[in-house]
Design a protein around this motif. Sequence first.
Motif, PDB file in Angstrom:
ATOM      1  N   VAL A   9      44.793  37.337  51.776  1.00 18.44           N
ATOM      2  CA  VAL A   9      45.957  36.471  51.597  1.00 18.44           C
ATOM      3  C   VAL A   9      45.847  35.718  50.279  1.00 18.44           C
ATOM      4  CG1 VAL A   9      47.150  34.414  52.449  1.00 18.44           C
ATOM      5  CG2 VAL A   9      46.499  36.218  54.037  1.00 18.44           C
ATOM      6  N   ARG A  10      44.658  35.172  50.005  1.00 16.40           N
ATOM      7  CA  ARG A  10      44.456  34.466  48.732  1.00 16.40           C
ATOM      8  C   ARG A  10      44.627  35.423  47.556  1.00 16.40           C
ATOM      9  NH1 ARG A  10      40.146  32.188  51.718  1.00 16.40           N
ATOM     10  NH2 ARG A  10      38.633  33.518  50.628  1.00 16.40           N
ATOM     11  N   PHE A  11      44.166  36.648  47.705  1.00 17.85           N
ATOM     12  CA  PHE A  11      44.317  37.645  46.650  1.00 17.85           C
ATOM     13  C   PHE A  11      45.789  37.975  46.415  1.00 17.85           C
ATOM     14  CE2 PHE A  11      44.006  42.297  45.416  1.00 17.85           C
ATOM     15  CZ  PHE A  11      43.681  42.027  44.100  1.00 17.85           C
ATOM     16  N   ASN A  12      46.556  38.123  47.498  1.00 16.18           N
ATOM     17  CA  ASN A  12      47.993  38.399  47.370  1.00 16.18           C
ATOM     18  C   ASN A  12      48.713  37.258  46.667  1.00 16.18           C
ATOM     19  OD1 ASN A  12      47.615  40.804  48.734  1.00 16.18           O
ATOM     20  ND2 ASN A  12      48.338  40.028  50.694  1.00 16.18           N
ATOM     21  N   LEU A  13      48.366  36.040  47.039  1.00 19.06           N
ATOM     22  CA  LEU A  13      48.988  34.880  46.407  1.00 19.06           C
ATOM     23  C   LEU A  13      48.627  34.803  44.930  1.00 19.06           C
ATOM     24  CD1 LEU A  13      48.461  32.183  49.195  1.00 19.06           C
ATOM     25  CD2 LEU A  13      50.598  33.332  48.576  1.00 19.06           C
ATOM     26  N   ARG A  14      47.416  35.190  44.606  1.00 18.55           N
ATOM     27  CA  ARG A  14      47.002  35.207  43.201  1.00 18.55           C
ATOM     28  C   ARG A  14      47.810  36.242  42.420  1.00 18.55           C
ATOM     29  NH1 ARG A  14      46.113  35.397  38.638  1.00 18.55           N
ATOM     30  NH2 ARG A  14      44.190  35.055  37.442  1.00 18.55           N
ATOM     31  N   ARG A  15      48.023  37.408  42.992  1.00 17.72           N
ATOM     32  CA  ARG A  15      48.791  38.456  42.320  1.00 17.72           C
ATOM     33  C   ARG A  15      50.260  38.072  42.164  1.00 17.72           C
ATOM     34  NH1 ARG A  15      48.602  43.966  45.082  1.00 17.72           N
ATOM     35  NH2 ARG A  15      49.651  44.542  43.130  1.00 17.72           N
ATOM     36  N   ASP A  16      50.782  37.350  43.155  1.00 17.74           N
ATOM     37  CA  ASP A  16      52.201  36.998  43.151  1.00 17.74           C
ATOM     38  C   ASP A  16      52.451  35.554  42.730  1.00 17.74           C
ATOM     39  OD1 ASP A  16      52.836  39.518  43.949  1.00 17.74           O
ATOM     40  OD2 ASP A  16      53.291  39.020  46.019  1.00 17.74           O
ATOM     41  N   ARG A  17      51.553  35.012  41.926  1.00 14.95           N
ATOM     42  CA  ARG A  17      51.684  33.607  41.534  1.00 14.95           C
ATOM     43  C   ARG A  17      52.929  33.353  40.682  1.00 14.95           C
ATOM     44  NH1 ARG A  17      47.939  36.188  38.560  1.00 14.95           N
ATOM     45  NH2 ARG A  17      47.906  35.950  36.282  1.00 14.95           N
ATOM     46  N   SER A  76      61.706  39.969  50.870  1.00 17.66           N
ATOM     47  CA  SER A  76      60.727  40.315  51.901  1.00 17.66           C
ATOM     48  C   SER A  76      60.351  41.786  51.847  1.00 17.66           C
ATOM     49  CB  SER A  76      61.286  39.962  53.284  1.00 17.66           C
ATOM     50  OG  SER A  76      61.479  38.572  53.419  1.00 17.66           O
ATOM     51  N   VAL A  77      61.346  42.649  51.704  1.00 21.76           N
ATOM     52  CA  VAL A  77      61.083  44.086  51.666  1.00 21.76           C
ATOM     53  C   VAL A  77      60.193  44.449  50.483  1.00 21.76           C
ATOM     54  CG1 VAL A  77      62.171  46.318  51.212  1.00 21.76           C
ATOM     55  CG2 VAL A  77      63.136  44.783  52.933  1.00 21.76           C
ATOM     56  N   LEU A  78      60.536  43.967  49.309  1.00 24.73           N
ATOM     57  CA  LEU A  78      59.774  44.322  48.114  1.00 24.73           C
ATOM     58  C   LEU A  78      58.346  43.786  48.169  1.00 24.73           C
ATOM     59  CD1 LEU A  78      62.516  43.764  45.376  1.00 24.73           C
ATOM     60  CD2 LEU A  78      61.726  45.922  46.341  1.00 24.73           C
ATOM     61  N   MET A  79      58.175  42.588  48.707  1.00 23.42           N
ATOM     62  CA  MET A  79      56.834  42.007  48.772  1.00 23.42           C
ATOM     63  C   MET A  79      55.958  42.727  49.796  1.00 23.42           C
ATOM     64  SD  MET A  79      57.591  37.924  48.387  1.00 23.42           S
ATOM     65  CE  MET A  79      55.901  37.518  48.803  1.00 23.42           C
ATOM     66  N   VAL A  80      56.514  43.070  50.950  1.00 23.68           N
ATOM     67  CA  VAL A  80      55.720  43.768  51.966  1.00 23.68           C
ATOM     68  C   VAL A  80      55.307  45.143  51.464  1.00 23.68           C
ATOM     69  CG1 VAL A  80      55.811  44.834  54.249  1.00 23.68           C
ATOM     70  CG2 VAL A  80      56.661  42.512  53.937  1.00 23.68           C
ATOM     71  N   ILE A  81      56.240  45.888  50.889  1.00 22.71           N
ATOM     72  CA  ILE A  81      55.906  47.224  50.395  1.00 22.71           C
ATOM     73  C   ILE A  81      54.892  47.133  49.251  1.00 22.71           C
ATOM     74  CG2 ILE A  81      56.811  49.305  49.321  1.00 22.71           C
ATOM     75  CD1 ILE A  81      57.621  48.904  52.243  1.00 22.71           C
ATOM     76  N   PRO A 125      57.154  32.181  43.196  1.00 19.88           N
ATOM     77  CA  PRO A 125      57.923  31.026  42.714  1.00 19.88           C
ATOM     78  C   PRO A 125      59.258  31.417  42.084  1.00 19.88           C
ATOM     79  CG  PRO A 125      55.621  30.789  42.108  1.00 19.88           C
ATOM     80  CD  PRO A 125      55.778  32.177  42.643  1.00 19.88           C
ATOM     81  N   ALA A 126      59.301  32.564  41.390  1.00 21.17           N
ATOM     82  CA  ALA A 126      60.558  32.990  40.771  1.00 21.17           C
ATOM     83  C   ALA A 126      61.612  33.299  41.828  1.00 21.17           C
ATOM     84  CB  ALA A 126      60.314  34.212  39.887  1.00 21.17           C
ATOM     85  N   TRP A 127      61.218  34.037  42.861  1.00 19.52           N
ATOM     86  CA  TRP A 127      62.146  34.318  43.957  1.00 19.52           C
ATOM     87  C   TRP A 127      62.627  33.032  44.611  1.00 19.52           C
ATOM     88  CZ3 TRP A 127      64.833  38.433  45.357  1.00 19.52           C
ATOM     89  CH2 TRP A 127      64.394  39.710  45.041  1.00 19.52           C
ATOM     90  N   LEU A 128      61.690  32.159  44.960  1.00 21.74           N
ATOM     91  CA  LEU A 128      62.050  30.928  45.673  1.00 21.74           C
ATOM     92  C   LEU A 128      62.940  30.036  44.814  1.00 21.74           C
ATOM     93  CD1 LEU A 128      58.711  29.963  47.475  1.00 21.74           C
ATOM     94  CD2 LEU A 128      60.523  31.504  48.208  1.00 21.74           C
ATOM     95  N   ALA A 129      62.597  29.906  43.545  1.00 20.26           N
ATOM     96  CA  ALA A 129      63.383  29.038  42.663  1.00 20.26           C
ATOM     97  C   ALA A 129      64.790  29.590  42.478  1.00 20.26           C
ATOM     98  CB  ALA A 129      62.682  28.885  41.317  1.00 20.26           C
ATOM     99  N   GLY A 130      64.903  30.908  42.251  1.00 17.00           N
ATOM    100  CA  GLY A 130      66.216  31.497  42.018  1.00 17.00           C
ATOM    101  C   GLY A 130      67.144  31.349  43.208  1.00 17.00           C
ATOM    102  N   VAL A 134      54.132  37.056  53.087  1.00 10.34           N
ATOM    103  CA  VAL A 134      55.598  37.084  53.063  1.00 10.34           C
ATOM    104  C   VAL A 134      56.177  36.053  54.027  1.00 10.34           C
ATOM    105  CG1 VAL A 134      57.631  38.519  53.437  1.00 10.34           C
ATOM    106  CG2 VAL A 134      55.597  39.491  52.378  1.00 10.34           C
ATOM    107  N   ALA A 135      55.563  35.905  55.192  1.00  4.69           N
ATOM    108  CA  ALA A 135      56.041  34.900  56.149  1.00  4.69           C
ATOM    109  C   ALA A 135      55.918  33.500  55.566  1.00  4.69           C
ATOM    110  CB  ALA A 135      55.254  34.999  57.452  1.00  4.69           C
ATOM    111  N   GLY A 136      54.814  33.246  54.869  1.00  7.69           N
ATOM    112  CA  GLY A 136      54.653  31.942  54.230  1.00  7.69           C
ATOM    113  C   GLY A 136      55.706  31.685  53.176  1.00  7.69           C
ATOM    114  N   ALA A 137      56.010  32.725  52.385  1.00  9.97           N
ATOM    115  CA  ALA A 137      57.049  32.575  51.364  1.00  9.97           C
ATOM    116  C   ALA A 137      58.403  32.269  52.003  1.00  9.97           C
ATOM    117  CB  ALA A 137      57.137  33.844  50.516  1.00  9.97           C
ATOM    118  N   ASN A 138      58.715  32.932  53.101  1.00 14.99           N
ATOM    119  CA  ASN A 138      59.986  32.691  53.777  1.00 14.99           C
ATOM    120  C   ASN A 138      60.044  31.306  54.412  1.00 14.99           C
ATOM    121  OD1 ASN A 138      61.925  35.115  53.873  1.00 14.99           O
ATOM    122  ND2 ASN A 138      59.937  36.075  54.192  1.00 14.99           N
TER     123      ASN A 138
END
Length: 551
Positions: free
Chosen positions: A29-37, A116-121, A41-46, A154-158
Amino acid sequence: MSTATATRAPAPTGRAGTGNVLTGTATLVRFNLRRDRVRIPAWLAGITLVQVSAPSTYEGLYPSQADRLNQASVIGDNPAMKAMTGPGHGLDNYSYGAMMSNEYLGFMVIFVALMSVLMVIRHTRAEEETGRAELIRANVVGRYAPMTAALVTVAGANLVLGTLIALGMGSSGVESVDWSGSVVFGAAFTAVGLVFAGIAAVTAQLTQYARAASGMAGALIGVAYALRAIGDVGDSALSWLSPIGWAQASAPYVEDNWWPIGLALAATAALVIAAFTLSGRRDVGAGLRAERTGATTASKALGTPAGFAWRLQRASVVWWTIAMLVAGLAYGSAVDVMEDYADNQVIQDMMENIGGATITESWLSMIIALLAIVCTIFAVIAGLRPRREETSGRAELVLATGLSRIRWVATHVAIGTVGGLALLTAAGMGLGLGAATAMNDDVFFWRVLGATLAYAPALWVTAGLAITVFGVVPRAIGLAWALLGYAIFIVYFGALLQVPDWMQDLSPYTHIPRMPAEEFTASPLVILTVIAAALVATGLLGFRRRDLQAT
């Protein structure tokens, strides 16, 4: 350097016993968050900024109760508007909150589903396809840890997105946009995101390719929207087969129903269970769906750079073309209701900034610009396909043959530019046909089609900039989307926010004559075409001179 070694995950600690199939989940999970740092935020902000700005925008567009009731009558009386908005909650006393529930919720959750779809895949099937999942599982990692980590991420992001939406809407200070409704509104965003995260987790088990898994999940987003639209127009139960329909059934600011949110959570749980069950029935890197046996011999076209590039991208071209045709038809079928807004002074002022003899012409010119920008998204994606081939390591193998770099990239650029023109044609035909039918005037078909095709040079300039970034500064590939994002902002909010002319001129789309509201002029189209050619040439030459980069 191969892709498998390009990104290294930290080795999880702990011992992987036979009964602990989730070992290493927290580390992943920490690794995923590091990759999607940057991505998260871009998805959430937009999404948050667009949604939270809506109440105050509507407060200016519909300042009086009479304006809002007029809008309510348009939605209630026109099937096309109901298909695009929703079932019509609270139309009798159409408040700003009800407008958010009807006119924004069903549209905005589409972007949540895509996220969600793009992040899970990205964190499941794409990892297996590139071989990184096998390297990670060589460490002390439980069998279900990678997918669990992806779903937790992805659940955390949502959840964060839903919280931001609720806080932003509740603190807007707009009449009837209260805190109780805002909490339900944010929960609806989260619920739809979770359902489609579960759907993506299932499609990731069915095929061994990330593109196919994303395509299947993306198609189901379209099916969900279509079921909701058909069900709302026909007042049938089809809407209850759609997660988007569940979100709208929560009716924030009108009824504040929580039970549709519970239905979405139950569906999410069932999908996640199904995904884990299916995952246990296949090997790493394989899919449950048997791949089709290919032909014994390849066609002659497949042995050429252009034929191979077309084979890689033909499915995208076909589905994008169908989608743009349908979108054009949907918007065109609603064109006859625009005259109902003739008494709304704010909309009149906004349309006057666009120009046009009638409000219908002004509205059509704005919709054409929006559809052109959507077509440009495809052109940029197709033009940047060589970057994906480069980072995956496949480009190095292809270019080890006698194929020149410029010819290889140029084939994908051609698909992006010509394919973009095909999409513009489909969108223009759909919009023109819908408008001609709604207005009972065949002239609209040819006028709208010509106006749509006029945006081809702007599309080529944006795609050309993407090719320049790829060829010169590939690590800054995000810049390729900057111009497109800016163009979307100008088209959506330029007239409404009265953005200065010099800022609007930075977008190539503002230089296109906005027909049918304006007269046709050829000089901007010629200049933009020359600029596009120069940008493409710069990108091709830059790629020829630089080294291949795996990341």
